[in-house]
Design a protein around this motif. Structure first.
Motif, PDB file in Angstrom:
ATOM      1  N   PRO A  72      34.884  65.143  10.702  1.00 48.46           N
ATOM      2  CA  PRO A  72      34.568  63.705  10.680  1.00 48.46           C
ATOM      3  C   PRO A  72      35.654  62.827  11.294  1.00 48.46           C
ATOM      4  N   TYR A  73      36.901  63.270  11.194  1.00 48.35           N
ATOM      5  CA  TYR A  73      37.990  62.497  11.806  1.00 48.35           C
ATOM      6  C   TYR A  73      37.893  62.545  13.331  1.00 48.35           C
ATOM      7  N   GLU A  74      37.409  63.674  13.851  1.00 52.46           N
ATOM      8  CA  GLU A  74      37.268  63.803  15.301  1.00 52.46           C
ATOM      9  C   GLU A  74      36.177  62.888  15.845  1.00 52.46           C
ATOM     10  N   LYS A  75      35.198  62.582  15.039  1.00 50.89           N
ATOM     11  CA  LYS A  75      34.122  61.701  15.503  1.00 50.89           C
ATOM     12  C   LYS A  75      34.675  60.321  15.854  1.00 50.89           C
ATOM     13  N   LEU A  76      35.762  59.928  15.169  1.00 50.85           N
ATOM     14  CA  LEU A  76      36.426  58.665  15.482  1.00 50.85           C
ATOM     15  C   LEU A  76      37.505  58.851  16.543  1.00 50.85           C
ATOM     16  N   ALA A  77      38.162  60.008  16.530  1.00 48.08           N
ATOM     17  CA  ALA A  77      39.269  60.244  17.456  1.00 48.08           C
ATOM     18  C   ALA A  77      38.789  60.531  18.879  1.00 48.08           C
ATOM     19  N   GLU A  78      37.670  61.214  18.997  1.00 52.90           N
ATOM     20  CA  GLU A  78      37.224  61.639  20.331  1.00 52.90           C
ATOM     21  C   GLU A  78      37.008  60.473  21.294  1.00 52.90           C
ATOM     22  N   CYS A  81      40.273  59.395  22.621  1.00 47.73           N
ATOM     23  CA  CYS A  81      40.833  60.341  23.592  1.00 47.73           C
ATOM     24  C   CYS A  81      40.135  60.205  24.946  1.00 47.73           C
ATOM     25  N   ILE A  82      38.845  59.933  24.925  1.00 45.36           N
ATOM     26  CA  ILE A  82      38.104  59.727  26.174  1.00 45.36           C
ATOM     27  C   ILE A  82      38.655  58.498  26.905  1.00 45.36           C
ATOM     28  N   GLU A  83      38.904  57.420  26.164  1.00 46.28           N
ATOM     29  CA  GLU A  83      39.458  56.213  26.774  1.00 46.28           C
ATOM     30  C   GLU A  83      40.884  56.452  27.259  1.00 46.28           C
ATOM     31  N   LEU A  84      41.629  57.254  26.508  1.00 43.86           N
ATOM     32  CA  LEU A  84      43.003  57.571  26.906  1.00 43.86           C
ATOM     33  C   LEU A  84      43.016  58.351  28.215  1.00 43.86           C
ATOM     34  N   GLU A  85      42.059  59.252  28.371  1.00 44.03           N
ATOM     35  CA  GLU A  85      41.950  60.010  29.627  1.00 44.03           C
ATOM     36  C   GLU A  85      41.650  59.068  30.791  1.00 44.03           C
ATOM     37  N   LYS A  86      40.800  58.091  30.561  1.00 45.69           N
ATOM     38  CA  LYS A  86      40.454  57.146  31.621  1.00 45.69           C
ATOM     39  C   LYS A  86      41.660  56.312  32.051  1.00 45.69           C
ATOM     40  N   PRO A  90      44.878  58.943  35.491  1.00 44.75           N
ATOM     41  CA  PRO A  90      45.284  58.596  36.854  1.00 44.75           C
ATOM     42  C   PRO A  90      46.799  58.442  37.020  1.00 44.75           C
ATOM     43  N   LYS A  91      47.527  58.346  35.906  1.00 44.56           N
ATOM     44  CA  LYS A  91      48.985  58.187  35.977  1.00 44.56           C
ATOM     45  C   LYS A  91      49.714  59.528  35.938  1.00 44.56           C
ATOM     46  N   GLY A  92      48.944  60.617  35.953  1.00 48.01           N
ATOM     47  CA  GLY A  92      49.568  61.937  35.948  1.00 48.01           C
ATOM     48  C   GLY A  92      49.649  62.575  34.583  1.00 48.01           C
ATOM     49  N   VAL A  93      48.731  62.217  33.705  1.00 48.53           N
ATOM     50  CA  VAL A  93      48.689  62.799  32.364  1.00 48.53           C
ATOM     51  C   VAL A  93      47.519  63.781  32.290  1.00 48.53           C
ATOM     52  N   VAL A  94      47.803  64.991  31.829  1.00 48.33           N
ATOM     53  CA  VAL A  94      46.777  66.026  31.656  1.00 48.33           C
ATOM     54  C   VAL A  94      46.468  66.136  30.165  1.00 48.33           C
ATOM     55  N   GLN A  95      45.226  65.953  29.805  1.00 50.58           N
ATOM     56  CA  GLN A  95      44.813  66.048  28.402  1.00 50.58           C
ATOM     57  C   GLN A  95      44.072  67.363  28.183  1.00 50.58           C
ATOM     58  N   VAL A 125      32.725  63.853  27.240  1.00 52.91           N
ATOM     59  CA  VAL A 125      34.124  64.287  27.161  1.00 52.91           C
ATOM     60  C   VAL A 125      34.646  64.526  28.575  1.00 52.91           C
ATOM     61  N   ASN A 126      35.754  63.901  28.901  1.00 56.37           N
ATOM     62  CA  ASN A 126      36.270  63.928  30.270  1.00 56.37           C
ATOM     63  C   ASN A 126      37.612  64.636  30.401  1.00 56.37           C
ATOM     64  N   PHE A 127      38.000  65.362  29.355  1.00 59.04           N
ATOM     65  CA  PHE A 127      39.255  66.104  29.398  1.00 59.04           C
ATOM     66  C   PHE A 127      38.971  67.600  29.276  1.00 59.04           C
ATOM     67  N   LEU A 128      39.979  68.398  29.578  1.00 67.29           N
ATOM     68  CA  LEU A 128      39.842  69.855  29.538  1.00 67.29           C
ATOM     69  C   LEU A 128      39.688  70.327  28.096  1.00 67.29           C
ATOM     70  N   VAL A 129      38.676  71.144  27.849  1.00 66.56           N
ATOM     71  CA  VAL A 129      38.436  71.706  26.519  1.00 66.56           C
ATOM     72  C   VAL A 129      38.647  73.217  26.575  1.00 66.56           C
ATOM     73  N   THR A 130      39.502  73.716  25.703  1.00 65.85           N
ATOM     74  CA  THR A 130      39.823  75.137  25.661  1.00 65.85           C
ATOM     75  C   THR A 130      39.599  75.679  24.253  1.00 65.85           C
ATOM     76  N   VAL A 131      39.702  77.005  24.126  1.00 61.81           N
ATOM     77  CA  VAL A 131      39.452  77.648  22.830  1.00 61.81           C
ATOM     78  C   VAL A 131      40.611  78.578  22.478  1.00 61.81           C
ATOM     79  N   ASP A 132      40.786  78.774  21.184  1.00 59.95           N
ATOM     80  CA  ASP A 132      41.852  79.646  20.677  1.00 59.95           C
ATOM     81  C   ASP A 132      41.270  80.541  19.581  1.00 59.95           C
TER      82      ASP A 132
END
Length: 202
Positions: A72-78, A81-86, A90-95, A125-132
């Motif tokens: 449930p916390y991710e529903k607010l955080a995601e 994070c999408i806006e942060l990626e936008k 472009p400033k050279g940050v990889v999420q 979702v506009n950032f790289l999603v990986t799994v562990d």
């Protein structure tokens, strides 16, 4: 001669006893600490099956966060994070998002991680999603919750670890302190991160 035989027998029995004693379990390695350089050879697997080495992103600021599609916390955080990626991509940050929730990583017999890819597409979702799957990377970073966040500078040094912000319930609006964004901006500017650690929530 008899003394030698007895001594040999004792040595053999001692060696056999030592071999039968189980080795003491090794203490787990401590998670990465602020100021520590993250190894280049750490690799992550994307939900598309491609691998990504953290060393590939040297020269860029990297924002890693542990991510879930059910928390449930991710529903607010995601969306944050999408806006942060936008704004910072472009400033050279990889999420990079890491899903280490073993229940979410199980396959129902279809294509691996199809439900995660569906979520990514539907949520924009506009950032790289990986799994562990084995929690190996999670243990290295000491990931405790979703979203637990980490900011790494251009030289691969860990500069921030903790919560995304101080607004886990999404009630503060513009008055919230956005720890990750502030850490990223400080690293981009080459200045010290004012608050390098906070308590993660999730």
């Amino acid at each position: 001669m008899i003394a030698r035989l007895v001594l040999g027998t004792i040595l053999c029995l001692t060696a056999a006893w030592a071999a039968s004693v189980p080795a003491a379990p090794q203490a787990p390695l401590a998670p990465f600490a602020i100021g520590e350089t993250i190894p280049k050879d750490i690799t992550l697997t994307g939900i598309d099956g491609k691998t990504h080495a953290l060393g590939d992103y040297r020269g860029k600021v990297v924002f890693i966060h542990f991510w879930s599609i059910v928390c449930p916390y991710e529903k607010l955080a995601e969306p944050k994070c999408i806006e942060l990626e936008k704004s910072r991509g472009p400033k050279g940050v990889v999420q990079i998002a890491i899903n280490a929730n073993q229940g979410e990583l199980k396959s129902d017999g279809g294509e691996p991680y199809a439900h995660l890819r569906d979520h990514v597409a539907q949520a924009g979702v506009n950032f790289l999603v990986t799994v562990d799957p084995g929690n190996k990377i999670t243990d290295m970073f000491g990931g405790q919750s979703t979203p637990h966040c980490f900011v790494i500078d251009r030289d691969g040094v860990l500069r921030y670890a903790g919560g995304l912000d101080d607004d886990p319930r999404g009630t503060k609006g513009p008055s919230a302190t956005f720890y990750v964004r502030d850490a990223i901006d400080a690293v981009l500017a080459g200045t010290p991160v004012a608050t390098p650690t906070t308590k993660p929530y999730g």
